[in-house]
Write a protein that holds these residues in place. Sequence first.
Motif, PDB file in Angstrom:
ATOM      1  N   GLU A 183       0.781  -1.270  -0.052  1.00 12.04           N
ATOM      2  CA  GLU A 183      -0.142   0.009  -0.164  1.00 12.04           C
ATOM      3  C   GLU A 183       1.045   1.058  -0.130  1.00 12.04           C
ATOM      4  O   GLU A 183       1.894   1.407   1.049  1.00 12.04           O
ATOM      5  N   ILE A 184       0.537   1.871  -0.879  1.00 12.90           N
ATOM      6  CA  ILE A 184       1.382   3.306  -1.057  1.00 12.90           C
ATOM      7  C   ILE A 184       0.576   4.752  -1.106  1.00 12.90           C
ATOM      8  O   ILE A 184      -0.405   4.694  -1.990  1.00 12.90           O
ATOM      9  N   ASP A 185       0.337   5.345   0.048  1.00 11.86           N
ATOM     10  CA  ASP A 185      -0.418   6.350   0.236  1.00 11.86           C
ATOM     11  C   ASP A 185       0.247   7.679   0.165  1.00 11.86           C
ATOM     12  O   ASP A 185       1.093   7.868   0.465  1.00 11.86           O
ATOM     13  N   VAL A 186      -0.248   8.491  -0.824  1.00 10.64           N
ATOM     14  CA  VAL A 186       0.062   9.834  -1.345  1.00 10.64           C
ATOM     15  C   VAL A 186      -0.896  10.790  -0.669  1.00 10.64           C
ATOM     16  O   VAL A 186      -2.007  10.749  -1.281  1.00 10.64           O
ATOM     17  N   ILE A 187      -0.474  11.541   0.459  1.00 13.55           N
ATOM     18  CA  ILE A 187      -1.457  12.417   1.296  1.00 13.55           C
ATOM     19  C   ILE A 187      -0.977  13.853   1.065  1.00 13.55           C
ATOM     20  O   ILE A 187      -0.002  14.160   1.381  1.00 13.55           O
ATOM     21  N   ASP A 188      -2.021  14.708   0.610  1.00 15.03           N
ATOM     22  CA  ASP A 188      -1.576  16.024   0.712  1.00 15.03           C
ATOM     23  C   ASP A 188      -2.698  16.716   1.632  1.00 15.03           C
ATOM     24  O   ASP A 188      -3.639  16.151   2.194  1.00 15.03           O
ATOM     25  N   ASP A 189      -2.441  18.137   2.009  1.00 19.12           N
ATOM     26  CA  ASP A 189      -3.262  18.796   3.081  1.00 19.12           C
ATOM     27  C   ASP A 189      -4.076  19.982   2.353  1.00 19.12           C
ATOM     28  O   ASP A 189      -4.303  20.861   3.107  1.00 19.12           O
ATOM     29  N   GLY A 190      -4.379  19.542   1.093  1.00 13.30           N
ATOM     30  CA  GLY A 190      -5.107  20.696   0.316  1.00 13.30           C
ATOM     31  C   GLY A 190      -6.726  20.353   0.630  1.00 13.30           C
ATOM     32  O   GLY A 190      -7.077  19.928   1.658  1.00 13.30           O
TER      33      GLY A 190
ATOM     34  N   TYR B 120      -5.895   8.678 -14.475  1.00 14.86           N
ATOM     35  CA  TYR B 120      -6.434   7.542 -15.488  1.00 14.86           C
ATOM     36  C   TYR B 120      -5.217   6.629 -15.901  1.00 14.86           C
ATOM     37  O   TYR B 120      -5.401   5.575 -15.726  1.00 14.86           O
ATOM     38  N   TYR B 121      -4.020   7.020 -15.968  1.00 16.25           N
ATOM     39  CA  TYR B 121      -2.646   6.568 -16.459  1.00 16.25           C
ATOM     40  C   TYR B 121      -2.444   5.553 -14.980  1.00 16.25           C
ATOM     41  O   TYR B 121      -2.459   4.064 -15.262  1.00 16.25           O
ATOM     42  N   VAL B 122      -2.441   6.107 -13.835  1.00 18.85           N
ATOM     43  CA  VAL B 122      -2.157   5.290 -12.698  1.00 18.85           C
ATOM     44  C   VAL B 122      -3.148   4.107 -12.545  1.00 18.85           C
ATOM     45  O   VAL B 122      -2.739   2.942 -12.316  1.00 18.85           O
ATOM     46  N   ASN B 123      -4.356   4.446 -12.465  1.00 16.22           N
ATOM     47  CA  ASN B 123      -5.362   3.356 -12.738  1.00 16.22           C
ATOM     48  C   ASN B 123      -5.291   2.245 -13.603  1.00 16.22           C
ATOM     49  O   ASN B 123      -5.301   1.308 -13.203  1.00 16.22           O
ATOM     50  N   ASN B 124      -4.944   2.606 -14.895  1.00 19.42           N
ATOM     51  CA  ASN B 124      -4.862   1.719 -15.941  1.00 19.42           C
ATOM     52  C   ASN B 124      -3.805   0.816 -15.631  1.00 19.42           C
ATOM     53  O   ASN B 124      -3.829  -0.513 -15.747  1.00 19.42           O
ATOM     54  N   TYR B 125      -2.731   1.360 -15.330  1.00 26.45           N
ATOM     55  CA  TYR B 125      -1.383   0.537 -14.958  1.00 26.45           C
ATOM     56  C   TYR B 125      -1.692  -0.279 -13.897  1.00 26.45           C
ATOM     57  O   TYR B 125      -1.349  -1.834 -13.996  1.00 26.45           O
ATOM     58  N   LEU B 126      -2.074   0.005 -12.532  1.00 24.91           N
ATOM     59  CA  LEU B 126      -2.632  -0.761 -11.656  1.00 24.91           C
ATOM     60  C   LEU B 126      -3.579  -1.781 -11.966  1.00 24.91           C
ATOM     61  O   LEU B 126      -3.172  -2.985 -11.593  1.00 24.91           O
ATOM     62  N   GLU B 127      -4.584  -1.657 -12.711  1.00 19.88           N
ATOM     63  CA  GLU B 127      -5.380  -2.680 -13.130  1.00 19.88           C
ATOM     64  C   GLU B 127      -4.634  -3.775 -13.867  1.00 19.88           C
ATOM     65  O   GLU B 127      -4.812  -4.874 -13.803  1.00 19.88           O
ATOM     66  N   LYS B 128      -3.574  -3.308 -14.819  1.00 12.39           N
ATOM     67  CA  LYS B 128      -2.916  -4.442 -15.691  1.00 12.39           C
ATOM     68  C   LYS B 128      -2.111  -5.399 -14.707  1.00 12.39           C
ATOM     69  O   LYS B 128      -1.879  -6.419 -15.076  1.00 12.39           O
ATOM     70  N   ILE B 129      -1.781  -4.901 -13.538  1.00 12.88           N
ATOM     71  CA  ILE B 129      -1.039  -6.001 -12.622  1.00 12.88           C
ATOM     72  C   ILE B 129      -1.899  -6.134 -11.413  1.00 12.88           C
ATOM     73  O   ILE B 129      -1.362  -6.553 -10.540  1.00 12.88           O
ATOM     74  N   SER B 130      -3.064  -6.263 -11.794  1.00 15.45           N
ATOM     75  CA  SER B 130      -4.169  -6.522 -10.686  1.00 15.45           C
ATOM     76  C   SER B 130      -4.151  -5.776  -9.425  1.00 15.45           C
ATOM     77  O   SER B 130      -4.467  -6.311  -8.432  1.00 15.45           O
TER      78      SER B 130
ATOM     79  N   LEU C 112      -6.413   1.632  -7.609  1.00 20.67           N
ATOM     80  CA  LEU C 112      -6.049   2.849  -7.240  1.00 20.67           C
ATOM     81  C   LEU C 112      -7.184   3.321  -6.362  1.00 20.67           C
ATOM     82  O   LEU C 112      -8.334   3.136  -6.832  1.00 20.67           O
ATOM     83  N   GLU C 113      -7.296   3.927  -5.241  1.00 21.33           N
ATOM     84  CA  GLU C 113      -8.410   4.223  -4.343  1.00 21.33           C
ATOM     85  C   GLU C 113      -8.062   5.649  -4.123  1.00 21.33           C
ATOM     86  O   GLU C 113      -6.981   6.021  -3.687  1.00 21.33           O
ATOM     87  N   LEU C 114      -9.102   6.462  -4.233  1.00 25.55           N
ATOM     88  CA  LEU C 114      -8.977   8.073  -4.053  1.00 25.55           C
ATOM     89  C   LEU C 114     -10.127   8.198  -2.908  1.00 25.55           C
ATOM     90  O   LEU C 114     -11.102   7.628  -2.829  1.00 25.55           O
ATOM     91  N   TYR C 115      -9.815   9.040  -1.927  1.00 25.43           N
ATOM     92  CA  TYR C 115     -10.610   9.530  -0.958  1.00 25.43           C
ATOM     93  C   TYR C 115     -10.112  10.592  -0.178  1.00 25.43           C
ATOM     94  O   TYR C 115      -8.859  11.072  -0.299  1.00 25.43           O
ATOM     95  N   ASN C 116     -10.858  11.588   0.762  1.00 21.73           N
ATOM     96  CA  ASN C 116     -10.501  12.291   1.413  1.00 21.73           C
ATOM     97  C   ASN C 116     -10.250  12.076   2.847  1.00 21.73           C
ATOM     98  O   ASN C 116     -10.748  11.185   3.427  1.00 21.73           O
ATOM     99  N   GLY C 117      -9.189  12.602   3.378  1.00 22.61           N
ATOM    100  CA  GLY C 117      -8.724  12.348   4.860  1.00 22.61           C
ATOM    101  C   GLY C 117      -9.422  13.540   5.701  1.00 22.61           C
ATOM    102  O   GLY C 117     -10.262  14.076   5.411  1.00 22.61           O
ATOM    103  N   GLU C 118      -8.786  13.453   6.934  1.00 19.63           N
ATOM    104  CA  GLU C 118      -9.516  14.674   7.895  1.00 19.63           C
ATOM    105  C   GLU C 118      -9.257  16.066   7.163  1.00 19.63           C
ATOM    106  O   GLU C 118     -10.036  16.842   7.258  1.00 19.63           O
ATOM    107  N   LYS C 119      -7.896  16.306   6.350  1.00 11.49           N
ATOM    108  CA  LYS C 119      -7.630  17.427   5.637  1.00 11.49           C
ATOM    109  C   LYS C 119      -6.949  16.859   4.521  1.00 11.49           C
ATOM    110  O   LYS C 119      -5.988  16.361   4.535  1.00 11.49           O
ATOM    111  N   GLY C 120      -7.613  17.342   3.209  1.00 11.54           N
ATOM    112  CA  GLY C 120      -6.779  16.760   1.974  1.00 11.54           C
ATOM    113  C   GLY C 120      -7.197  15.645   1.278  1.00 11.54           C
ATOM    114  O   GLY C 120      -8.141  14.904   1.940  1.00 11.54           O
ATOM    115  N   ALA C 121      -6.228  15.133   0.531  1.00 17.64           N
ATOM    116  CA  ALA C 121      -6.591  14.036  -0.305  1.00 17.64           C
ATOM    117  C   ALA C 121      -5.609  12.712  -0.017  1.00 17.64           C
ATOM    118  O   ALA C 121      -4.463  13.212   0.116  1.00 17.64           O
ATOM    119  N   ILE C 122      -6.070  11.644  -0.186  1.00 17.86           N
ATOM    120  CA  ILE C 122      -5.341  10.382  -0.032  1.00 17.86           C
ATOM    121  C   ILE C 122      -5.666   9.616  -1.525  1.00 17.86           C
ATOM    122  O   ILE C 122      -6.596   9.307  -1.904  1.00 17.86           O
TER     123      ILE C 122
END
Length: 165
Positions: A90-97, A130-140, A143-153
């Motif tokens: 699991e690789i989470d990239v988190i911002d505070d935007g 779109y690119y990230v999602n397609n690649y990840l689907e290629k390797i089974s 990509l999950e996207l959601y909001n944290g307490e502040k910002g995006a994950i």
Amino acid sequence: MKIAKSKLDENDVCKIKLEDIVKSLEKNIMIYSDMLEEDIEVSKKIEDNNSYVYGNIVNINECLIQLLNNAYEHREKTIKVEINLNNNLEIDVIDDGLGFDKEMLINSKKLFVTSNVGRTSGKGYGIGLYYVNNYLEKISGKLELYNGEKGAIAKMLIPVEGYDD
């Protein structure tokens, strides 16, 4: 170009030791951080280095860089990356935007979909997620996207299997 390139044979998947992919991800985060003179907090919780993933190390790193670019463009002050091992890498990239609006959460993995923030600031073409999602689907993976307490994950889930060398 990235979408077309991802279809080439040179992007075939292979068996990669978990330890190697994590080192590569950490190296790319450090390079990205240095290049933009941006501090990126990294936390890692991986105890099992006897596993592997199927993928292409270049493509996985390109996915990471794409998510870092998105976080950088939409952050207020900080970007964090969390690398964990559960049933998946699991690789989470988190911002505070501002986070994702409802439409983006539903449609962001479609080609050319971008948020109003992206369109009005002149940033984004709706290709990266779109690119990230397609690649990840290629390797089974997924990509999950959601909001944290502040910002995006943005979470990349990459299947992990036991190492049998």
